[in-house]
Design a protein around this motif. Structure first.
Motif, mmCIF file in Angstrom:
data_model
loop_
_atom_site.group_PDB
_atom_site.id
_atom_site.type_symbol
_atom_site.label_atom_id
_atom_site.label_comp_id
_atom_site.label_asym_id
_atom_site.label_seq_id
_atom_site.Cartn_x
_atom_site.Cartn_y
_atom_site.Cartn_z
ATOM 1 N N TYR A 86 -4.599 -10.816 9.713
ATOM 2 C CA TYR A 86 -5.492 -10.260 8.761
ATOM 3 C C TYR A 86 -6.743 -10.743 9.112
ATOM 4 O O TYR A 86 -7.932 -10.020 9.199
ATOM 5 N N HIS A 130 -8.144 -3.970 -1.162
ATOM 6 C CA HIS A 130 -7.257 -4.073 -0.103
ATOM 7 C C HIS A 130 -6.310 -2.926 0.167
ATOM 8 O O HIS A 130 -6.193 -2.277 1.026
ATOM 9 N N GLU A 131 -5.588 -2.887 -0.920
ATOM 10 C CA GLU A 131 -4.334 -1.722 -0.733
ATOM 11 C C GLU A 131 -4.969 -0.347 -0.788
ATOM 12 O O GLU A 131 -4.552 0.559 -0.151
ATOM 13 N N HIS A 149 -6.294 0.386 2.553
ATOM 14 C CA HIS A 149 -4.990 0.935 3.451
ATOM 15 C C HIS A 149 -4.806 2.275 3.456
ATOM 16 O O HIS A 149 -4.278 2.909 4.375
ATOM 17 N N GLU A 190 -3.715 -4.637 9.104
ATOM 18 C CA GLU A 190 -4.180 -5.671 8.200
ATOM 19 C C GLU A 190 -5.554 -5.940 8.742
ATOM 20 O O GLU A 190 -6.358 -6.397 7.803
ATOM 21 N N GLU A 231 0.904 -1.288 0.075
ATOM 22 C CA GLU A 231 -0.137 -0.050 -0.075
ATOM 23 C C GLU A 231 0.779 1.321 -0.047
ATOM 24 O O GLU A 231 0.433 2.245 0.662
ATOM 25 N N THR A 240 -7.861 -3.510 7.478
ATOM 26 C CA THR A 240 -7.887 -3.226 6.057
ATOM 27 C C THR A 240 -8.666 -4.623 5.512
ATOM 28 O O THR A 240 -9.367 -4.206 4.510
HETATM 29 ZN ZN ZN Z 1 -2.335 -5.255 3.725
#
Ligand code: ZN
Ligand code: BES
Length: 588
Positions: free
Chosen positions: A372, A284-285, A288, A307, A260, A310
């Motif tokens: 995550y 996802h990125e 972030h 994470e 990210e 995110t």
């Molecule tokens: Zn990540």
């Protein structure tokens, strides 16, 4: 002494560098970045401890006068302490240095390792603690900095960074100097640089994608819908604070799916499935940009704050764009990753907590899907208990309160308690944060589609070969789940599945890799050949580690794995090499 990060010599009681001025030249022949960093300081002089790893330090000066410096011993995880004795009143200090050719934060690629095959390539990967190999600095997420940079590259190559471009010009040496400015304060792990033969395509008024010329058209097509993703994310989390969201598709040795880096997300080319089926990594990125880059984990011990938040945010974006059903499939795929990782860490249960204690532990070794997926499930528990409206309000307040701050799990807890009193106790937050494994009340994500996929997979039990027709209608995420639920197939079943679904030829690497893991274990010859090619080319650890593990299960696969590794190891990123080595060493 006020060390606040077990992975950094950063001392909170010392002056802090708030701004970096980088002037570096990329020397591809020697594989070094050479030049200077000027650290602007907020203090009044005295001792300043920096993190450094592998560099040659040429000189240190402040206001034209030499500054005494001392490099400490090379500690296995931390690297060296670079101690500077600043003159009284020093407002800045300049370090002249050169990176090591094998700096952990950099990978120098030969032309053959690129898509174009003509020019070399360099990329950085600083998270978690590799910025110190690129720049001597206070390499802790607890110390945020703005930066500007001038990067000199050979003629014909382009530099991009996690920053805004600020012009480029011919350099005296016949190359080009690219200038950058990063006005928002970032943790050091978000420093990023890539240099190669690069082209870009506009995707929206605030987004373009960069890639090597042979890849750029595919990249532009794959990520064409980025603006709708940005809009969905802004509706959920508030305005996008980084002006631009540009992306760079790297050569295949990039060890992660995505990184990210602000204003310039780095992506693996294995996302280019051709049908936009893997863009959840981009979601996802992008997520972030709020959870991680705006509100940042203070240290790797609080990595779940980055994470877990995110993954939760990514699936909210997915739900907004493609509906509840698509999100349920993503949660199911995540559940498989979580179960696998809990098994991989069964002898290290302390690394399955959310709030970690990592004194003496390399963050790269602690890395797993657990922060995550366990983290995202914990937040879902809080969300469900709080109720949608109250939780959405909480999330926006959380972003507002901690924007451009680096925080700990304890600060997160205090903020939840302050704004949603009683919620932590109701969720049994202590069990989630401080105890290993998954609490019994963890949410399970169910849907009729998931049940149907499990039933389809079960029909292939006991070596049976049912009519594969219903499989042909599966969407990519469904096919992946089907493969994940499939009982270990026989060679005959593999041949039938491959004939019906052309799995060995898939462009979706999630499906391809899951398939190869099953099929190499069954000794399916086309899969062995494809695995060989994949491992020679792709460095994404998510694929490389399980594929070596799967190969290592049979004598034939083991021989192939050892042979491929011996040939490919020099071309792997250091992280990938280590992951592959570990997978092979665990082989019987
Ligand atoms: Zn990540
Ligand atoms: N920030 C991570 C990658 C990372 C984590 C690099 C820790 C180094 C140390 C990035 O956002 C990430 O999580 N990438 C995932 C993709 C995702 C969809 C879960 C990956 O690389 O697979």
């Amino acid at each position: 002494m006020a060390r606040v990060d077990p992975h950094s010599h950063f001392d909170d009681a010392q002056p802090r560098s708030r701004h970096w001025r980088l002037r570096l030249r990329a020397d591809f022949a020697r594989k070094v970045l050479a030049g200077t960093v000027e650290l602007e300081l907020d203090g009044e002089g005295g001792t300043l401890d920096l993190d450094a790893k592998g560099q040659t330090i040429r000189a240190v000066s402040s206001g034209g006068a030499a500054v005494p410096f001392a490099l400490g011993p090379d500690e296995p995880v931390l690297g060296r302490r670079l101690r500077l004795e600043l003159p009284r009143g020093a407002r800045s200090v300049t370090v002249a240095y050169e990176t090591a050719p094998d700096a952990a934060g950099l990978q120098w690629l030969a032309p053959e390792q690129t898509a174009g095959k003509r020019r070399p390539f360099l990329f950085s990967q600083c998270q978690a603690i590799h910025a110190r190999g690129v720049v001597p600095c206070q390499d802790s997420a607890a110390a945020r900095v703005t930066y500007e940079a001038e990067i000199e590259v050979p003629e014909g190559l382009t530099a991009v960074m996690s920053a805004g471009p600020a012009g480029d010009a011919a350099s005296a040496g016949g190359g080009r100097v690219f200038k950058f400015r990063m006005p928002q304060p970032i943790p050091s792990y978000l420093l990023a640089l890539a240099i190669g033969e690069l082209e870009s395509r506009e995707l929206s008024p605030r987004s373009r994608v960069w890639a090597e010329p042979p890849v750029i058209a595919a990249a532009a097509a794959e990520f064409a819908e980025i603006e709708s993703m940005l809009a969905a994310a802004e509706a959920l989390f508030g305005p996008y604070d980084w002006e631009r969201f540009d992306m760079l598709v790297l050569p295949p040795s990039f060890p992660y799916g995505g990184m990210e880096n602000p204003r310039m997300t780095f992506l693996t080319p294995t996302l280019l499935a051709g049908d936009r089926s893997l863009v959840d990594v981009v979601a996802h990125e992008l997520a972030h940009s709020w959870t991680g880059n705006l509100v940042t984990n203070a240290t790797a011990e609080h990595f779940w704050l980055n994470e877990g938040f995110t993954v939760w945010a990514e699936r909210r974006i997915l739900k907004a764009l493609r509906g509840e059903g698509a999100a349920a499939l993503a949660w199911a795929i995540g559940q498989k990753a979580l179960d696998d990782e809990l098994a991989r860490f069964k002898d290290k249960p302390e690394l399955t907590r959310l709030r970690l204690h990592l004194d003496g532990v390399d963050p790269d070794d602690a890395f797993s899907s657990i922060p995550y997926e366990k983290g995202a499930r914990f937040l879902t528990v809080l969300e469900r208990l709080a109720g949608d409206a109250a939780w959405d309000r909480f999330v926006k307040n959380y972003m507002k309160r901690f924007r451009f701050k680096s925080i700990t799990t304890e600060e997160f807890r205090a903020f939840v308690e302050e704004t949603l009193p009683g919620l932590l106790a109701a969720a049994d937050a202590g069990a989630w944060l401080d105890r290993p494994g998954l609490p019994p009340g963890a949410p399970r994500f169910v849907s009729p589609r998931l049940d149907a996929l499990a039933a389809l997979a079960a029909r292939w039990g006991d070596g049976r070969i049912p009519e594969p027709a219903p499989l042909k209608a599966l969407a990519p995420a469904e096919l992946l789940i089907f493969l994940q639920k499939l009982p270990p197939p026989t060679a005959a079943q593999c041949a039938a599945l491959d004939a019906a679904l052309d799995l060995t030829a898939r462009g979706n690497y999630e499906i391809l890799n899951q398939w190869l893991c099953l099929a190499v274990a069954a000794g399916h010859p086309p899969a062995l050949a494809r695995a060989r090619r994949l491992l020679a080319e792709v460095g994404r650890m998510k694929f490389v580690r399980p594929l070596y593990q799967a190969l290592a299960r049979t004598p034939e696969g083991r021989a192939l794995a050892r042979e491929v590794f011996a040939a490919a190891a020099p071309t792997y990123h250091a992280l990938t090499r280590r992951a592959a080595e570990a997978a092979l060493a665990a082989a019987p």
